[in-house]
Design a protein around this motif. Structure first.
Motif, PDB file in Angstrom:
ATOM      1  N   LYS A   1       1.341   6.914  -6.783  1.00  0.00           N
ATOM      2  CA  LYS A   1       0.210   7.777  -7.128  1.00  0.00           C
ATOM      3  C   LYS A   1       0.428   9.227  -6.740  1.00  0.00           C
ATOM      4  N   THR A   2       1.235   9.483  -5.714  1.00  0.00           N
ATOM      5  CA  THR A   2       1.345  10.840  -5.186  1.00  0.00           C
ATOM      6  C   THR A   2       2.647  11.558  -5.543  1.00  0.00           C
TER       7      THR A   2
ATOM      8  N   LYS B   1       0.831  -1.214   0.000  1.00  0.00           N
ATOM      9  CA  LYS B   1       0.000   0.000   0.000  1.00  0.00           C
ATOM     10  C   LYS B   1       0.861   1.257   0.000  1.00  0.00           C
ATOM     11  N   HIS B   2       1.948   1.239   0.755  1.00  0.00           N
ATOM     12  CA  HIS B   2       2.843   2.395   0.782  1.00  0.00           C
ATOM     13  C   HIS B   2       3.460   2.630  -0.600  1.00  0.00           C
TER      14      HIS B   2
ATOM     15  N   GLU C   1       2.255   1.708  -3.488  1.00  0.00           N
ATOM     16  CA  GLU C   1       1.182   2.182  -4.374  1.00  0.00           C
ATOM     17  C   GLU C   1       0.901   3.660  -4.150  1.00  0.00           C
ATOM     18  N   LYS C   2       0.891   4.080  -2.894  1.00  0.00           N
ATOM     19  CA  LYS C   2       0.639   5.487  -2.561  1.00  0.00           C
ATOM     20  C   LYS C   2       1.734   6.385  -3.137  1.00  0.00           C
TER      21      LYS C   2
END
Length: 152
Positions: A135-136, A128-129, A131-132
Motif C-alpha cells: 500500500k505504501t 500485515k507488513h 500488506e503495508k
C-alpha cells in the motif's frame, strides 16, 4: 521450471528425512509462476509444504537477467514477469496458507523488503507488513531496486 521432480516426490522424500530425523529447509522463489499465476503457485506450494516439516522456509524474488532462458521466453511472448507488487502478494498468499511451524524469512539480495518470523506465531505480523509495503510503496520504487541489483 524444469525441476525434474513432482510435488508428490517432495512430500515422499521429506517424509523419509523426517523418519530419519534429518532436518531440512525449503526455498521458495516468488515470481517464477509468471504474471497472473503467482497466487496459484503460492497456493499449490502451501499444499505441498503443509504436508512436510521443514525447519526453515527461505524465499527470494525472481530477477530475470537478459542472458537467461526466461528472458528469451519473455522476448518470444511465451511468459510474462510478475510485477513487484504481484510478487509481494504471492508471498503474502503463501504465508497466509502455510499451516506448519517453520521459521520464514526472505533471504538474499533479490528481496526489496525483508520479513522474518516463526510461523504460525508471527504469521499475522508478517502478513500485515507485506500488506503495508504493497500500500505504501509504488511499483516503480520496488522495480527500481530490482533493476539496479548488481548481483545476487
Amino acid at each position: 521450471m524444469n525441476k525434474g521432480y513432482k510435488p508428490e516426490e517432495i512430500i515422499t522424500q521429506s517424509h523419509r528425512l523426517d523418519t530419519a530425523k534429518i532436518k531440512y529447509n525449503f526455498f521458495y522463489l516468488a515470481g517464477i509462476s509468471g504474471s497472473g499465476r503467482g497466487r496459484i503457485g503460492a497456493l499449490e506450494t502451501a499444499k505441498v509444504f503443509n504436508q512436510t516439516s521443514p525447519q526453515i522456509i527461505g524465499s527470494s524474488m525472481l530477477t530475470v537477467y537478459p542472458e537467461s532462458e526466461l528472458y528469451a521466453e519473455i522476448q518470444a511472448s511465451n511468459w510474462s514477469e510478475e510485477t513487484e507488487i504481484e510478487k509481494l502478494d504471492e508471498l503474502k498468499t503463501l504465508i497466509e496458507n502455510l499451516e506448519i511451524p517453520a521459521y520464514f524469512a526472505t533471504l538474499g539480495a533479490s528481496n526489496a523488503i525483508f520479513v522474518q518470523g516463526q510461523l504460525p506465531k508471527d504469521k499475522t505480523a508478517i502478513i500485515k507488513h507485506l500488506e503495508k509495503v504493497c500500500k505504501t510503496q509504488s511499483e516503480s520504487e520496488l522495480r527500481h531496486y530490482r533493476t539496479h541489483l548488481q548481483h545476487l
